[in-house]
Write a protein that holds these residues in place. Structure first.
Motif, PDB file in Angstrom:
ATOM      1  N   TYR A 128       0.956  -1.051  -0.042  1.00  0.00           N
ATOM      2  CA  TYR A 128      -0.026   0.020  -0.141  1.00  0.00           C
ATOM      3  C   TYR A 128       0.906   1.357   0.022  1.00  0.00           C
ATOM      4  O   TYR A 128       1.987   1.253   0.513  1.00  0.00           O
ATOM      5  CB  TYR A 128      -0.809   0.045   1.116  1.00  0.00           C
ATOM      6  N   GLY A 129       0.369   2.138  -0.878  1.00  0.00           N
ATOM      7  CA  GLY A 129       0.897   3.731  -0.625  1.00  0.00           C
ATOM      8  C   GLY A 129      -0.196   4.479  -0.299  1.00  0.00           C
ATOM      9  O   GLY A 129      -1.307   3.984   0.283  1.00  0.00           O
ATOM     10  N   ALA A 130      -0.262   5.738  -0.923  1.00  0.00           N
ATOM     11  CA  ALA A 130      -1.200   6.555  -0.406  1.00  0.00           C
ATOM     12  C   ALA A 130      -1.245   7.652  -1.520  1.00  0.00           C
ATOM     13  O   ALA A 130      -0.367   7.990  -2.201  1.00  0.00           O
ATOM     14  CB  ALA A 130      -0.970   7.296   0.979  1.00  0.00           C
ATOM     15  N   LEU A 175      -3.908   3.473  -0.851  1.00  0.00           N
ATOM     16  CA  LEU A 175      -4.389   2.678  -1.865  1.00  0.00           C
ATOM     17  C   LEU A 175      -3.043   1.597  -2.341  1.00  0.00           C
ATOM     18  O   LEU A 175      -2.070   2.100  -2.076  1.00  0.00           O
ATOM     19  CB  LEU A 175      -5.046   3.375  -2.838  1.00  0.00           C
ATOM     20  N   ARG A 176      -3.362   0.916  -3.008  1.00  0.00           N
ATOM     21  CA  ARG A 176      -2.217  -0.207  -3.613  1.00  0.00           C
ATOM     22  C   ARG A 176      -1.885   0.901  -5.042  1.00  0.00           C
ATOM     23  O   ARG A 176      -2.667   1.399  -5.763  1.00  0.00           O
ATOM     24  CB  ARG A 176      -2.576  -1.123  -4.302  1.00  0.00           C
ATOM     25  N   PRO A 177      -0.636   1.163  -5.157  1.00  0.00           N
ATOM     26  CA  PRO A 177      -0.121   1.984  -6.213  1.00  0.00           C
ATOM     27  C   PRO A 177      -0.830   1.430  -7.627  1.00  0.00           C
ATOM     28  O   PRO A 177      -1.033   1.941  -8.363  1.00  0.00           O
ATOM     29  CB  PRO A 177       1.414   1.720  -6.232  1.00  0.00           C
ATOM     30  N   GLU A 178      -0.821   0.119  -7.775  1.00  0.00           N
ATOM     31  CA  GLU A 178      -1.400  -0.494  -9.124  1.00  0.00           C
ATOM     32  C   GLU A 178      -2.899  -0.076  -9.257  1.00  0.00           C
ATOM     33  O   GLU A 178      -3.361  -0.233 -10.339  1.00  0.00           O
ATOM     34  CB  GLU A 178      -1.277  -1.912  -9.123  1.00  0.00           C
ATOM     35  N   ASP A 179      -3.559   0.361  -8.072  1.00  0.00           N
ATOM     36  CA  ASP A 179      -4.929   0.800  -8.430  1.00  0.00           C
ATOM     37  C   ASP A 179      -5.096   2.239  -8.509  1.00  0.00           C
ATOM     38  O   ASP A 179      -6.343   2.738  -8.736  1.00  0.00           O
ATOM     39  CB  ASP A 179      -5.701   0.436  -6.921  1.00  0.00           C
TER      40      ASP A 179
END
Ligand SMILES: Cc1cc2nc3c(=O)[nH]c(=O)nc-3n(C[C@H](O)[C@H](O)[C@H](O)COP(=O)(O)OP(=O)(O)OC[C@H]3O[C@@H](n4cnc5c(N)ncnc54)[C@H](O)[C@@H]3O)c2cc1C
Length: 294
Positions: free
Chosen positions: A159-161, A209-213
């Protein structure tokens, strides 16, 4: 280093200083490090004193986190601050001391020189003058880390943001607040004081959020995302009144690693170049300051 009589030169890849970056939380040890270079007062004047941290979990918003600095001995507190404000204070400390700064200079390597000295190498192929010591404070993507051999490749968190700094309408200025939906969503609100030359109080809003999303969130549109924020935290969504798109929002990816040996002949690594961890711990800047403190 300047205070100890050395003649440091700062090489910075950016051509000029810009007010970029998220709000940050400084811990008491980081504030003490700033005190040692006479910067604490200036930083505190721009930040928000954080005395409490609260977190609530869906579906019934039961309180999950309750941390009060007052439970510790002494007059301890954190400080929420915009990165640009912290940068401004450090910039002033640098220029007051007459420390040389060379911007638009990206360091990508170092070569050994006579007498145990080292010569920094720039992206444009230039070799800079020999120095006694390179202090690599170039952050998580340090290009010098290869020098210490088996350097770990930072492992990205799942997860990132996305985050933005916004005018604080109604939120308490002394509390870090978070709401969670299981481990899937986290909305965070950190009061971060104000920018230099402004008296508008700010908060930084984080959405995990997940960076891929990320691309999918952008494609679905700002209103769709705002509705998701409102479903979790209506008052947080109110902060977005007057914001019509994602242009104020940046994506942050997080990574974790620690250099086993943070030095080599003529080079030492500090801050995120030496160790990086989740920003959720609110400790990265403080650890960087502890590495650098006199
Ligand atoms: C969204 C987000 C929120 C965060 N929140 C917090 C928080 O609340 N509290 C906290 O303590 N930490 C937080 N962190 C982590 C914190 O930002 C870092 O731990 C901290 O900034 C590390 O400081 P540093 O000086 O080591 O590196 P950086 O702050 O990354 O600074 C590196 C500097 O080196 C320059 N540079 C990079 N490469 C080169 C090169 N090759 N040559 C020359 N110059 C170069 C960069 O331009 C930059 O100026 C957060 C991080 C993110 C992304």
């Amino acid at each position: 280093m300047a205070d100890a009589g050395h003649k440091p030169v700062i090489y910075e890849r950016f051509a000029e200083a810009r007010p970029v970056g998220a709000g940050l939380m400084l811990q008491p040890a980081g504030l003490v490090a700033l005190e040692r270079i006479n910067c604490r007062g200036c930083v505190e004047a721009l930040g928000s004193r954080i005395t409490r941290f609260r977190g609530w979990s869906a579906p019934d918003w039961r309180q999950l986190v309750e941390v009060d600095y007052s439970q510790l001995s002494g007059n301890l507190y954190g400080l929420g601050i915009h990165r640009a404000s912290l940068f401004g204070a450090l910039w002033q400390a640098t220029t007051t001391r007459g420390i040389a700064i060379e911007t638009a200079t990206e360091i990508i390597g170092a070569t050994p020189a006579a007498g145990g000295r080292v010569r920094p190498l720039c992206l444009d192929g230039r070799h800079l003058p020999c120095v006694d010591l390179i202090v690599d404070a170039s952050g998580v993507n340090s290009q010098l880390r290869g020098i210490v051999g088996a350097s770990p490749v930072p492992s990205p968190y799942r997860y990132g943001a996305i985050w933005a700094s916004l005018p604080n309408t109604d939120f308490a200025r002394d509390m870090l607040l978070q709401r969670y939906v299981a481990a899937r969503h986290m909305v965070g609100i950190l009061p971060v004081g104000q920018l230099p030359a402004s008296d508008t109080p700010l908060v930084t809003l984080f959405w995990s959020l997940r960076p891929e999303d990320h691309a999918g969130v952008l494609a679905a549109g700002f209103e769709t995302w705002r509705d998701k924020v409102a479903a979790i935290w209506p008052e947080a969504a109110d902060l977005l009144d007057g914001t019509v798109d994602f242009s104020a929002f940046a994506l942050a990816r997080y990574a974790q690693f620690t250099l086993r040996v943070p030095f080599a002949e003529g080079v030492v690594f500090i801050g995120d170049a030496a160790h990086s961890t989740s920003p959720q711990l609110g400790a990265g800047v403080t650890m960087a300051m502890l590495d650098a403190r006199p």
